[in-house]
Motif scaffolding. Structure first.
Motif, PDB file in Angstrom:
ATOM      1  N   MET A   1      36.580  27.939  16.338  1.00 44.36           N
ATOM      2  CA  MET A   1      37.599  28.662  17.396  1.00 44.36           C
ATOM      3  C   MET A   1      37.185  29.827  17.637  1.00 44.36           C
ATOM      4  N   ARG A   2      36.941  30.834  16.467  1.00 40.04           N
ATOM      5  CA  ARG A   2      36.570  32.303  17.138  1.00 40.04           C
ATOM      6  C   ARG A   2      35.396  32.102  18.017  1.00 40.04           C
ATOM      7  N   ASP A   3      34.227  31.522  17.841  1.00 45.61           N
ATOM      8  CA  ASP A   3      33.165  31.311  18.761  1.00 45.61           C
ATOM      9  C   ASP A   3      33.719  31.115  20.181  1.00 45.61           C
ATOM     10  N   SER A   4      34.866  30.155  20.271  1.00 42.67           N
ATOM     11  CA  SER A   4      35.207  29.765  21.489  1.00 42.67           C
ATOM     12  C   SER A   4      36.025  30.676  22.325  1.00 42.67           C
ATOM     13  N   LYS A   5      36.610  31.663  21.514  1.00 41.34           N
ATOM     14  CA  LYS A   5      37.437  32.921  22.147  1.00 41.34           C
ATOM     15  C   LYS A   5      36.760  34.116  22.518  1.00 41.34           C
ATOM     16  N   ARG A   6      35.528  34.152  22.136  1.00 43.23           N
ATOM     17  CA  ARG A   6      34.591  35.392  22.502  1.00 43.23           C
ATOM     18  C   ARG A   6      34.208  35.374  24.070  1.00 43.23           C
ATOM     19  N   PRO A   7      33.854  34.210  24.457  1.00 42.76           N
ATOM     20  CA  PRO A   7      33.683  34.124  26.014  1.00 42.76           C
ATOM     21  C   PRO A   7      34.942  34.724  26.834  1.00 42.76           C
ATOM     22  N   VAL A   8      36.178  34.210  26.256  1.00 38.01           N
ATOM     23  CA  VAL A   8      37.496  34.635  26.984  1.00 38.01           C
ATOM     24  C   VAL A   8      37.618  36.134  26.854  1.00 38.01           C
ATOM     25  N   ILE A   9      37.417  36.706  25.557  1.00 36.47           N
ATOM     26  CA  ILE A   9      37.725  38.259  25.359  1.00 36.47           C
ATOM     27  C   ILE A   9      36.779  38.990  26.236  1.00 36.47           C
ATOM     28  N   ARG A  10      35.475  38.509  26.258  1.00 35.96           N
ATOM     29  CA  ARG A  10      34.532  39.282  27.086  1.00 35.96           C
ATOM     30  C   ARG A  10      34.887  39.453  28.531  1.00 35.96           C
ATOM     31  N   GLY A  11      35.162  37.998  29.011  1.00 41.32           N
ATOM     32  CA  GLY A  11      35.746  38.154  30.576  1.00 41.32           C
ATOM     33  C   GLY A  11      37.078  39.008  30.745  1.00 41.32           C
ATOM     34  N   ILE A  12      38.041  38.940  29.821  1.00 43.92           N
ATOM     35  CA  ILE A  12      39.357  39.701  29.972  1.00 43.92           C
ATOM     36  C   ILE A  12      38.708  41.250  30.149  1.00 43.92           C
ATOM     37  N   LYS A  13      37.892  41.738  28.915  1.00 42.39           N
ATOM     38  CA  LYS A  13      37.430  42.856  29.101  1.00 42.39           C
ATOM     39  C   LYS A  13      36.646  43.345  30.325  1.00 42.39           C
ATOM     40  N   ALA A  14      36.114  42.570  31.073  1.00 41.48           N
ATOM     41  CA  ALA A  14      35.255  42.583  32.250  1.00 41.48           C
ATOM     42  C   ALA A  14      36.024  42.788  33.314  1.00 41.48           C
ATOM     43  N   GLY A  15      37.228  41.882  33.053  1.00 41.03           N
ATOM     44  CA  GLY A  15      38.053  41.938  34.456  1.00 41.03           C
ATOM     45  C   GLY A  15      39.267  42.939  34.677  1.00 41.03           C
ATOM     46  N   LEU A  16      39.085  43.793  33.171  1.00 37.69           N
ATOM     47  CA  LEU A  16      40.275  44.674  33.325  1.00 37.69           C
ATOM     48  C   LEU A  16      40.064  45.926  34.266  1.00 37.69           C
ATOM     49  N   PRO A  17      39.232  46.487  34.626  1.00 39.91           N
ATOM     50  CA  PRO A  17      38.939  47.465  35.651  1.00 39.91           C
ATOM     51  C   PRO A  17      39.208  46.781  37.137  1.00 39.91           C
ATOM     52  N   ILE A  18      38.974  45.483  37.098  1.00 39.31           N
ATOM     53  CA  ILE A  18      38.955  44.868  38.549  1.00 39.31           C
ATOM     54  C   ILE A  18      40.766  44.687  38.774  1.00 39.31           C
ATOM     55  N   GLY A  19      41.281  44.366  37.605  1.00 37.02           N
ATOM     56  CA  GLY A  19      42.785  44.114  38.127  1.00 37.02           C
ATOM     57  C   GLY A  19      43.474  45.563  37.993  1.00 37.02           C
ATOM     58  N   LEU A  20      43.004  46.818  37.366  1.00 42.14           N
ATOM     59  CA  LEU A  20      43.660  47.722  37.932  1.00 42.14           C
ATOM     60  C   LEU A  20      43.310  48.290  39.058  1.00 42.14           C
ATOM     61  N   GLY A  21      42.179  48.046  39.803  1.00 45.97           N
ATOM     62  CA  GLY A  21      41.950  48.420  40.865  1.00 45.97           C
ATOM     63  C   GLY A  21      42.604  47.384  42.039  1.00 45.97           C
ATOM     64  N   TYR A  22      42.935  46.366  41.925  1.00 45.27           N
ATOM     65  CA  TYR A  22      43.520  45.452  42.839  1.00 45.27           C
ATOM     66  C   TYR A  22      45.207  45.768  42.835  1.00 45.27           C
ATOM     67  N   PHE A  23      45.559  46.446  41.927  1.00 41.72           N
ATOM     68  CA  PHE A  23      46.961  46.916  41.797  1.00 41.72           C
ATOM     69  C   PHE A  23      47.375  47.561  42.968  1.00 41.72           C
ATOM     70  N   PRO A  24      46.976  48.889  43.204  1.00 40.52           N
ATOM     71  CA  PRO A  24      47.303  49.521  44.525  1.00 40.52           C
ATOM     72  C   PRO A  24      47.098  48.822  45.854  1.00 40.52           C
ATOM     73  N   VAL A  25      46.285  48.119  46.157  1.00 42.69           N
ATOM     74  CA  VAL A  25      45.878  47.423  47.080  1.00 42.69           C
ATOM     75  C   VAL A  25      47.002  46.358  47.528  1.00 42.69           C
ATOM     76  N   SER A  26      47.398  45.592  46.295  1.00 44.80           N
ATOM     77  CA  SER A  26      48.430  44.550  46.371  1.00 44.80           C
ATOM     78  C   SER A  26      49.651  45.337  46.537  1.00 44.80           C
ATOM     79  N   PHE A  27      50.009  46.442  46.055  1.00 38.10           N
ATOM     80  CA  PHE A  27      51.425  47.096  46.192  1.00 38.10           C
ATOM     81  C   PHE A  27      51.201  47.328  47.726  1.00 38.10           C
ATOM     82  N   THR A  28      50.440  47.893  48.347  1.00 36.98           N
ATOM     83  CA  THR A  28      50.358  48.068  49.636  1.00 36.98           C
ATOM     84  C   THR A  28      50.628  46.784  50.532  1.00 36.98           C
ATOM     85  N   PHE A  29      50.059  45.851  50.101  1.00 39.47           N
ATOM     86  CA  PHE A  29      50.310  44.520  50.643  1.00 39.47           C
ATOM     87  C   PHE A  29      51.844  44.137  50.636  1.00 39.47           C
TER      88      PHE A  29
END
Length: 240
Positions: free
Chosen positions: A1-29
């Motif tokens: 179970m622990r191994d199966s969570k690792r890819p998800v956690i790595r993905g979330i960490k990689a996607g965090l700056p993207i999500g933060l960057g999308y916020f102001p653009v979608s706010f404008t939308f």
């Protein structure tokens, strides 16, 4: 179970700056959606069912201008066609045993930014990693749209109209760095602008709607770019 969570956690960490960057653009939308006369839920629904940035802004402009369904659909299709190529490219790196329904969810979350990050992942790319990668960008995009639409009603009408310039600033921010970094891209952008101006100001062609101008200019400029700047076989061999 622990191994199966690792890819998800790595993905979330990689996607965090993207999500933060999308916020102001979608706010404008979201802001422009409500400022244009549409209810908040329409803007949120568009963002929930799309994750396309430029395609959404272009589609919103057409909707507010009263364009027909076919025109809106074709315009957004042409603008977002690159996501098809990105998905095909990433499909070569995804685990072969990944079922189709998971691949469809991954494809929904493919954007310019998530594609770049996922492309740097060592194959085979697991579904868990992709789900984690697209999670925060999707949340950031939808939440920004919701908050932008909600706050629009609290601002003065003059300020709402002034905010309309944000969409032009966004497109300029997209094309200027690319044009400065590549003469080929600059030529293609210039051709697109010239074609659009011709269809806008030449009396014989001025009857073409804004949506079809975008479609025609995009297709013709892309075709000209492919003809003028074909990818050499030597370059293909080097990249392989």
């Amino acid at each position: 179970m622990r191994d199966s969570k690792r890819p998800v956690i790595r993905g979330i960490k990689a996607g965090l700056p993207i999500g933060l960057g999308y916020f102001p653009v979608s706010f404008t939308f979201g802001f422009l959606t409500v400022a244009g006369g549409l209810p908040v839920w329409v803007g949120v629904l568009i963002s929930l069912t799309n994750l396309t940035s430029a395609g959404q802004f272009a589609g919103l402009n057409l909707i507010l201008a009263g364009a027909g369904y076919v025109e809106v659909a074709l315009t957004t299709f042409v603008i977002n066609l690159r996501y098809l190529l990105m998905s095909l490219s990433l499909s070569q790196k995804i685990e072969q045993k990944t079922p189709v329904w998971k691949r469809m969810i991954m494809a929904f979350g493919i954007t310019d930014e998530t594609f770049v990050v996922a492309s740097m992942e060592k194959p085979p790319v697991k579904a868990g990693y992709m789900f984690g990668l697209i999670l925060l960008p999707i949340i950031g995009w939808d939440l920004g749209t919701l908050l932008g639409g909600c706050i629009s009603g609290f601002l003065p009408e003059a300020l709402q109209k002034a905010m309309g310039i944000a969409i032009y600033a966004m497109f300029i921010a997209l094309i200027v760095p690319a044009a400065r970094g590549s003469r080929k891209i600059f030529v293609i952008i210039l051709v697109s602008v010239v074609l659009t101006c011709i269809m806008r100001y030449v009396p014989v062609l001025s009857g073409i709607s804004s949506g079809f101008r975008i479609i025609i200019a995009t297709v013709l400029a892309s075709a000209l770019g492919a003809w003028l700047y074909p990818k050499e076989e030597e370059e293909d061999g080097e990249n392989d």
